[in-house]
Write a protein that holds these residues in place. Sequence first.
Motif, PDB file in Angstrom:
ATOM      1  N   ARG A 159      19.128  72.602  37.485  1.00  0.00           N
ATOM      2  CA  ARG A 159      20.033  73.741  37.289  1.00  0.00           C
ATOM      3  C   ARG A 159      19.937  74.778  38.396  1.00  0.00           C
ATOM      4  O   ARG A 159      20.963  75.223  38.926  1.00  0.00           O
ATOM      5  CB  ARG A 159      19.757  74.378  35.926  1.00  0.00           C
ATOM      6  CG  ARG A 159      20.095  73.459  34.753  1.00  0.00           C
ATOM      7  CD  ARG A 159      19.639  74.063  33.439  1.00  0.00           C
ATOM      8  NE  ARG A 159      19.689  73.088  32.356  1.00  0.00           N
ATOM      9  CZ  ARG A 159      19.153  73.293  31.164  1.00  0.00           C
ATOM     10  NH1 ARG A 159      18.545  74.447  30.892  1.00  0.00           N
ATOM     11  NH2 ARG A 159      19.229  72.360  30.231  1.00  0.00           N
ATOM     12  N   ALA A 163      23.250  73.357  41.001  1.00  0.00           N
ATOM     13  CA  ALA A 163      24.462  74.031  40.511  1.00  0.00           C
ATOM     14  C   ALA A 163      25.434  73.013  39.918  1.00  0.00           C
ATOM     15  O   ALA A 163      25.086  72.306  38.973  1.00  0.00           O
ATOM     16  CB  ALA A 163      25.096  74.829  41.640  1.00  0.00           C
ATOM     17  N   ASP A 164      26.633  72.898  40.473  1.00  0.00           N
ATOM     18  CA  ASP A 164      27.661  72.012  39.903  1.00  0.00           C
ATOM     19  C   ASP A 164      27.280  70.541  39.971  1.00  0.00           C
ATOM     20  O   ASP A 164      27.694  69.736  39.127  1.00  0.00           O
ATOM     21  CB  ASP A 164      29.003  72.219  40.627  1.00  0.00           C
ATOM     22  CG  ASP A 164      29.573  73.606  40.389  1.00  0.00           C
ATOM     23  OD1 ASP A 164      29.184  74.233  39.379  1.00  0.00           O
ATOM     24  OD2 ASP A 164      30.384  74.055  41.214  1.00  0.00           O
ATOM     25  N   ASP A 165      26.479  70.160  40.980  1.00  0.00           N
ATOM     26  CA  ASP A 165      26.086  68.752  41.124  1.00  0.00           C
ATOM     27  C   ASP A 165      25.121  68.306  40.034  1.00  0.00           C
ATOM     28  O   ASP A 165      24.882  67.103  39.855  1.00  0.00           O
ATOM     29  CB  ASP A 165      25.423  68.524  42.487  1.00  0.00           C
ATOM     30  CG  ASP A 165      26.452  68.416  43.605  1.00  0.00           C
ATOM     31  OD1 ASP A 165      27.612  68.088  43.294  1.00  0.00           O
ATOM     32  OD2 ASP A 165      26.090  68.650  44.766  1.00  0.00           O
ATOM     33  N   THR A 167      25.472  68.143  36.960  1.00  0.00           N
ATOM     34  CA  THR A 167      26.120  67.352  35.908  1.00  0.00           C
ATOM     35  C   THR A 167      26.474  65.950  36.374  1.00  0.00           C
ATOM     36  O   THR A 167      26.849  65.104  35.568  1.00  0.00           O
ATOM     37  CB  THR A 167      27.395  68.061  35.420  1.00  0.00           C
ATOM     38  OG1 THR A 167      28.290  68.221  36.533  1.00  0.00           O
ATOM     39  CG2 THR A 167      27.055  69.430  34.836  1.00  0.00           C
TER      40      THR A 167
END
Length: 229
Positions: A159, A163-165, A167
């Motif tokens: 996390r 960041a966005d990666d 998920t």
Amino acid sequence: MKDWTVSDVMTKPVVSAAESDSYRHVVHLLMEHRVSAVPVVDVFRRVTGVVSEADLLRKVEYLGDGKPRLLSGRRERRERAKASAHTARDLMSAPPVVVSYRTSIPAAARIMDQSGVKRLPVVDDLGRLAGVVSRSDLLKVHLRPDQEILYDIETSVMRPFLADDATTISVAVVDGVVTLAGHVDRWSAVDLVARLIRQLPGVVDVHSTVEAAFDDRELITPGALFTIS
């Protein structure tokens, strides 16, 4: 994420000898508690030395051997002195190699290896004996449950650093071995994650099949290091 130190794995309370303890009392301590060495402390509980089985065996080794030979070396003279010693103060090896209770587990392992010892007395901020850490104690980090390691990976690495990666990558932990799969935008992102995961207590290895849309290795400054803050 919790930073593991020797205070998390050390043995306490710890068996110790006073400087004035007799030879026989020290032998009794080792036999009764089934240990091969004990730290020696002064009246303030500060560690002044360590008495091991090897120190005690000098009395057996030189039993009835008389005075040292004229050309005896420094080591033999020191060992013969221990053979005639009657208190822990005279028996002990000093100065002792000790570590603070704040010392990281990797640092303690390096100190043990460099010093050639199997255990280290652990001291508090005032230099008083707080415990003892052994080689087997340092291995306790690898008894951490896989779920606990996975939680650390998700909350302390994925996390904050992906960041966005985060998920797009799946993480599995089995017997301390971490497997990463999925895809990211940049190669450097998954490389960073793998480096950080390897630093987590209890991680044995990291296997990654993560694919990157863009290989940015040539854009990374050579020698750059990443650490967990």
